[in-house]
Scaffold this motif. Structure first.
Motif, PDB file in Angstrom:
ATOM      1  N   ARG A  54       0.819  -1.208   0.000  1.00 35.11           N
ATOM      2  CA  ARG A  54       0.000   0.000   0.000  1.00 35.11           C
ATOM      3  C   ARG A  54       0.856   1.263   0.000  1.00 35.11           C
ATOM      4  O   ARG A  54       0.548   2.237  -0.689  1.00 35.11           O
ATOM      5  CB  ARG A  54      -0.922  -0.002   1.216  1.00 35.11           C
ATOM      6  N   THR A  55       1.934   1.245   0.782  1.00 33.79           N
ATOM      7  CA  THR A  55       2.817   2.411   0.840  1.00 33.79           C
ATOM      8  C   THR A  55       3.458   2.682  -0.515  1.00 33.79           C
ATOM      9  O   THR A  55       3.520   3.823  -0.971  1.00 33.79           O
ATOM     10  CB  THR A  55       3.914   2.196   1.902  1.00 33.79           C
ATOM     11  N   THR A  56       3.927   1.619  -1.164  1.00 28.99           N
ATOM     12  CA  THR A  56       4.548   1.763  -2.483  1.00 28.99           C
ATOM     13  C   THR A  56       3.561   2.287  -3.503  1.00 28.99           C
ATOM     14  O   THR A  56       3.848   3.232  -4.258  1.00 28.99           O
ATOM     15  CB  THR A  56       5.123   0.416  -2.962  1.00 28.99           C
ATOM     16  N   LEU A  57       2.379   1.699  -3.531  1.00 29.88           N
ATOM     17  CA  LEU A  57       1.352   2.138  -4.483  1.00 29.88           C
ATOM     18  C   LEU A  57       0.941   3.582  -4.238  1.00 29.88           C
ATOM     19  O   LEU A  57       0.790   4.367  -5.180  1.00 29.88           O
ATOM     20  CB  LEU A  57       0.114   1.234  -4.385  1.00 29.88           C
ATOM     21  N   ALA A  61       1.211   6.564  -6.873  1.00 34.58           N
ATOM     22  CA  ALA A  61      -0.058   7.186  -7.260  1.00 34.58           C
ATOM     23  C   ALA A  61      -0.075   8.676  -6.939  1.00 34.58           C
ATOM     24  O   ALA A  61      -0.603   9.488  -7.711  1.00 34.58           O
ATOM     25  CB  ALA A  61      -1.216   6.484  -6.552  1.00 34.58           C
ATOM     26  N   ARG A  62       0.512   9.070  -5.798  1.00 29.17           N
ATOM     27  CA  ARG A  62       0.541  10.484  -5.420  1.00 29.17           C
ATOM     28  C   ARG A  62       1.354  11.295  -6.417  1.00 29.17           C
ATOM     29  O   ARG A  62       0.959  12.394  -6.814  1.00 29.17           O
ATOM     30  CB  ARG A  62       1.123  10.634  -4.012  1.00 29.17           C
ATOM     31  N   HIS A  63       2.492  10.769  -6.846  1.00 25.69           N
ATOM     32  CA  HIS A  63       3.299  11.469  -7.846  1.00 25.69           C
ATOM     33  C   HIS A  63       2.558  11.589  -9.172  1.00 25.69           C
ATOM     34  O   HIS A  63       2.637  12.620  -9.844  1.00 25.69           O
ATOM     35  CB  HIS A  63       4.624  10.725  -8.053  1.00 25.69           C
ATOM     36  N   ILE A  64       1.830  10.533  -9.542  1.00 25.61           N
ATOM     37  CA  ILE A  64       1.077  10.571 -10.805  1.00 25.61           C
ATOM     38  C   ILE A  64      -0.078  11.560 -10.720  1.00 25.61           C
ATOM     39  O   ILE A  64      -0.321  12.334 -11.653  1.00 25.61           O
ATOM     40  CB  ILE A  64       0.567   9.165 -11.159  1.00 25.61           C
ATOM     41  N   ARG A  65      -0.791  11.549  -9.607  1.00 25.96           N
ATOM     42  CA  ARG A  65      -1.941  12.456  -9.459  1.00 25.96           C
ATOM     43  C   ARG A  65      -1.525  13.911  -9.569  1.00 25.96           C
ATOM     44  O   ARG A  65      -2.285  14.750 -10.056  1.00 25.96           O
ATOM     45  CB  ARG A  65      -2.631  12.216  -8.111  1.00 25.96           C
ATOM     46  N   CYS A  66      -0.307  14.220  -9.118  1.00 21.20           N
ATOM     47  CA  CYS A  66       0.170  15.602  -9.129  1.00 21.20           C
ATOM     48  C   CYS A  66       1.073  15.890 -10.327  1.00 21.20           C
ATOM     49  O   CYS A  66       1.894  16.819 -10.275  1.00 21.20           O
ATOM     50  CB  CYS A  66       0.912  15.904  -7.833  1.00 21.20           C
ATOM     51  N   SER A  67       0.951  15.102 -11.389  1.00 14.97           N
ATOM     52  CA  SER A  67       1.783  15.305 -12.577  1.00 14.97           C
ATOM     53  C   SER A  67       1.596  16.702 -13.141  1.00 14.97           C
ATOM     54  O   SER A  67       0.504  17.290 -13.080  1.00 14.97           O
ATOM     55  CB  SER A  67       1.422  14.270 -13.648  1.00 14.97           C
ATOM     56  N   TYR A  68       2.677  17.226 -13.720  1.00 13.32           N
ATOM     57  CA  TYR A  68       2.694  18.590 -14.251  1.00 13.32           C
ATOM     58  C   TYR A  68       3.196  18.540 -15.683  1.00 13.32           C
ATOM     59  O   TYR A  68       4.158  17.836 -16.002  1.00 13.32           O
ATOM     60  CB  TYR A  68       3.614  19.457 -13.389  1.00 13.32           C
ATOM     61  N   THR A 114       6.368  16.355 -11.366  1.00 13.50           N
ATOM     62  CA  THR A 114       5.242  16.343 -10.447  1.00 13.50           C
ATOM     63  C   THR A 114       5.374  17.448  -9.402  1.00 13.50           C
ATOM     64  O   THR A 114       6.479  17.904  -9.105  1.00 13.50           O
ATOM     65  CB  THR A 114       5.138  14.978  -9.736  1.00 13.50           C
ATOM     66  N   ALA A 115       4.231  17.841  -8.856  1.00 14.57           N
ATOM     67  CA  ALA A 115       4.203  18.853  -7.800  1.00 14.57           C
ATOM     68  C   ALA A 115       4.238  18.212  -6.422  1.00 14.57           C
ATOM     69  O   ALA A 115       4.120  18.897  -5.409  1.00 14.57           O
ATOM     70  CB  ALA A 115       2.959  19.718  -7.934  1.00 14.57           C
ATOM     71  N   SER A 116       4.416  16.889  -6.377  1.00 19.45           N
ATOM     72  CA  SER A 116       4.481  16.174  -5.105  1.00 19.45           C
ATOM     73  C   SER A 116       5.893  15.651  -4.904  1.00 19.45           C
ATOM     74  O   SER A 116       6.424  14.937  -5.753  1.00 19.45           O
ATOM     75  CB  SER A 116       3.490  15.005  -5.094  1.00 19.45           C
ATOM     76  N   GLY A 117       6.484  15.994  -3.763  1.00 18.75           N
ATOM     77  CA  GLY A 117       7.840  15.546  -3.488  1.00 18.75           C
ATOM     78  C   GLY A 117       7.855  14.389  -2.514  1.00 18.75           C
ATOM     79  O   GLY A 117       7.186  13.387  -2.714  1.00 18.75           O
ATOM     80  N   THR A 215      -3.892  -0.349  -8.269  1.00 13.11           N
ATOM     81  CA  THR A 215      -4.731   0.829  -8.088  1.00 13.11           C
ATOM     82  C   THR A 215      -4.761   1.617  -9.385  1.00 13.11           C
ATOM     83  O   THR A 215      -3.959   1.375 -10.289  1.00 13.11           O
ATOM     84  CB  THR A 215      -4.199   1.722  -6.942  1.00 13.11           C
ATOM     85  N   VAL A 216      -5.693   2.539  -9.486  1.00 17.76           N
ATOM     86  CA  VAL A 216      -5.767   3.453 -10.625  1.00 17.76           C
ATOM     87  C   VAL A 216      -5.585   4.864 -10.101  1.00 17.76           C
ATOM     88  O   VAL A 216      -6.324   5.315  -9.219  1.00 17.76           O
ATOM     89  CB  VAL A 216      -7.118   3.339 -11.360  1.00 17.76           C
ATOM     90  N   ALA A 217      -4.567   5.561 -10.600  1.00 19.84           N
ATOM     91  CA  ALA A 217      -4.278   6.931 -10.182  1.00 19.84           C
ATOM     92  C   ALA A 217      -4.788   7.900 -11.241  1.00 19.84           C
ATOM     93  O   ALA A 217      -4.369   7.827 -12.399  1.00 19.84           O
ATOM     94  CB  ALA A 217      -2.779   7.114  -9.971  1.00 19.84           C
ATOM     95  N   TYR A 218      -5.682   8.786 -10.860  1.00 22.45           N
ATOM     96  CA  TYR A 218      -6.228   9.792 -11.766  1.00 22.45           C
ATOM     97  C   TYR A 218      -5.313  11.020 -11.769  1.00 22.45           C
ATOM     98  O   TYR A 218      -4.894  11.478 -10.707  1.00 22.45           O
ATOM     99  CB  TYR A 218      -7.638  10.193 -11.340  1.00 22.45           C
TER     100      TYR A 218
END
Length: 239
Positions: A54-57, A61-68, A114-117, A215-218
């Motif tokens: 879960r941590t890896t996913l 997913a967080r980096h993908i969701r905040c893609s720039y 991405t905007a997520s570090g 999971t699916v990351a939007y």
């Protein structure tokens, strides 16, 4: 003639019977203890695997969701020398904003801005970042390379790799453009970011216990475009 009085005590047969009964009881107790310990250890292992997956996913997913993906209307300015005030204009085509390929020969399965570090490191918690996920199929290790995004992509830059997970057997990525799924994604060829990314990870621990997580990351910055494609994506995920 004097009569002999019987001394109180146990016969040999009584002692043997008592020892046998005690041995049976101890064997039952020990067997129950061993079974309980093994079950607890197996449960603990499953919990660790679940948390690890879960941590890896969630991190990917967080980096993908905040893609720039920058702005095509404005050029990108890159610092030539830190503190010099001199800049040069970099074409948007020179920047790899989002590339993904789970079968990449060099192991770099995902490269994005991405905007997520990294939430656990204050100096790398805010801003824009150039992120690369590298999967070594030989060792089963997934690494993360994260640097500050300076307006362009330097493929030769030396990255500081951080281990994300070990014991990974496979990583599968699929990219959704609003109508169908693709095994590869290049922001230059596809003219932008995907609407969503499907991530599937399988692995095993030292006890050879396997796990599978997905999971699916939007992609959040797709905004209204993503919202209009929600129904299509939902039906595609079920397929």
């Amino acid at each position: 003639m004097s009569s002999r009085t019987r001394q109180p005590g146990f016969t040999l047969i009584e002692i043997l019977v008592a020892v046998m009964l005690i041995s049976i009881v101890l064997s039952m107790v020990y067997g129950t203890y061993v079974t309980t310990t093994r079950s607890a250890q197996a449960c603990k292992t499953r919990i660790v695997l679940c948390e690890k997956g879960r941590t890896t996913l969630e991190q990917i997913a967080r980096h993908i969701r905040c893609s720039y993906a920058g702005s095509e209307a404005e050029p990108v300015a890159e610092d030539v020398e830190a503190g010099s005030g001199r800049t040069q204009v970099v074409s948007i085509e020179d920047v790899e904003y989002f590339n993904g390929n789970a079968k990449a020969p060099n192991g770099e399965i995902l490269h994005l801005v991405t905007a997520s570090g990294l939430s656990d490191e204050k100096e790398l918690a805010e801003g824009l970042f150039d992120v690369v996920y590298r999967f070594d199929r030989r060792t089963g290790q997934l690494d993360l390379g994260l640097t500050r995004f300076v307006g362009t992509t330097d493929k030769k830059a030396k990255r500081q790799w951080r281990p994300v997970a070990e014991g990974i057997m496979s990583v599968d990525l699929e990219f959704f453009d609003g109508e169908k799924w693709f095994k590869r994604w290049d922001s230059g060829d596809k003219d932008g970011l995907p609407s969503a990314v499907r991530i599937e990870i399988s692995g095993e621990n030292e006890r050879l216990q396997r796990y599978n997580y997905g999971t699916v990351a939007y992609v959040s910055c797709r905004g209204s475009q993503m919202m209009t494609q929600t129904e299509t994506l939902a039906s595609a995920v079920k397929q």
